[in-house]
Design a protein around this motif. Structure first.
Motif, PDB file in Angstrom:
ATOM      1  N   ARG A   4      -7.948  -4.763   1.956  1.00 43.62           N
ATOM      2  CA  ARG A   4      -7.282  -4.966   3.248  1.00 43.62           C
ATOM      3  C   ARG A   4      -5.988  -4.158   3.298  1.00 43.62           C
ATOM      4  O   ARG A   4      -5.311  -3.981   2.298  1.00 43.62           O
ATOM      5  N   SER A   5      -5.649  -3.700   4.502  1.00 46.79           N
ATOM      6  CA  SER A   5      -4.402  -2.956   4.713  1.00 46.79           C
ATOM      7  C   SER A   5      -3.222  -3.915   4.722  1.00 46.79           C
ATOM      8  O   SER A   5      -3.219  -4.888   5.475  1.00 46.79           O
ATOM      9  N   ILE A   6      -2.244  -3.644   3.880  1.00 34.89           N
ATOM     10  CA  ILE A   6      -1.027  -4.446   3.829  1.00 34.89           C
ATOM     11  C   ILE A   6       0.179  -3.525   3.800  1.00 34.89           C
ATOM     12  O   ILE A   6       0.054  -2.331   3.529  1.00 34.89           O
ATOM     13  N   SER A   7       1.332  -4.074   4.099  1.00 40.29           N
ATOM     14  CA  SER A   7       2.602  -3.368   3.951  1.00 40.29           C
ATOM     15  C   SER A   7       3.457  -4.175   2.993  1.00 40.29           C
ATOM     16  O   SER A   7       3.540  -5.403   3.106  1.00 40.29           O
ATOM     17  N   LEU A  29      -3.412   1.955   8.389  1.00 38.38           N
ATOM     18  CA  LEU A  29      -4.411   2.403   7.425  1.00 38.38           C
ATOM     19  C   LEU A  29      -5.790   2.103   7.981  1.00 38.38           C
ATOM     20  O   LEU A  29      -6.030   1.036   8.508  1.00 38.38           O
ATOM     21  N   SER A  30      -6.695   3.022   7.841  1.00 51.53           N
ATOM     22  CA  SER A  30      -8.065   2.769   8.329  1.00 51.53           C
ATOM     23  C   SER A  30      -9.070   3.008   7.233  1.00 51.53           C
ATOM     24  O   SER A  30      -8.804   3.552   6.230  1.00 51.53           O
ATOM     25  N   GLY A  37       2.701   1.253   3.308  1.00 53.94           N
ATOM     26  CA  GLY A  37       1.314   0.845   3.517  1.00 53.94           C
ATOM     27  C   GLY A  37       0.516   0.997   2.239  1.00 53.94           C
ATOM     28  O   GLY A  37       0.582   2.021   1.564  1.00 53.94           O
ATOM     29  N   GLN A  38      -0.224  -0.063   1.902  1.00 55.43           N
ATOM     30  CA  GLN A  38      -1.039  -0.065   0.696  1.00 55.43           C
ATOM     31  C   GLN A  38      -2.313  -0.849   0.964  1.00 55.43           C
ATOM     32  O   GLN A  38      -2.520  -1.345   2.062  1.00 55.43           O
TER      33      GLN A  38
END
Length: 79
Positions: free
Chosen positions: A60-63, A78-79, A53-54
Motif C-alpha cells: 500500500r502507498s504510505i507517506s 504512488l500508483s 512516499g513509500q
C-alpha cells in the motif's frame, strides 16, 4: 553534508547566501532509496516537515515523515 552542500558553499555570492543554502541542506531530510516510481513528497500534518512516499509491507502507498515518523496513507502519489 553531501556534495550539494559543498557546491552550495561556493555558489552563493555572499556569506549570508552560503549560510542560507547550507542551513537548508542540513535541515532537509534525505529521501528513501529511489524506486521505479520516483520520489513523492507531501507535508506532515503534525510537524510540517517532509513526508516521503513509500510502500508498506502489503504494497500500500504510505507517506512517512522524515522528522517525527508520522505515517499516513499516501495522497494517491504512488500508483
Amino acid at each position: 553534508m553531501g556534495t550539494f552542500a559543498d557546491e552550495a558553499r561556493m555558489a552563493g555570492n555572499s556569506e549570508r547566501d552560503r549560510a542560507l543554502i547550507i542551513a537548508y541542506v542540513e535541515s532537509t531530510p534525505e529521501p528513501p532509496p529511489l524506486g521505479p516510481r520516483g520520489i513523492h513528497t507531501s507535508g506532515c500534518p503534525r510537524c510540517r516537515n517532509t513526508m516521503w512516499g513509500q510502500r508498506d509491507r502489503d504494497g500500500r502507498s504510505i507517506s512517512v515523515c522524515a522528522r517525527c515518523g508520522f505515517v499516513k496513507e499516501a495522497d494517491g502519489g504512488l500508483s
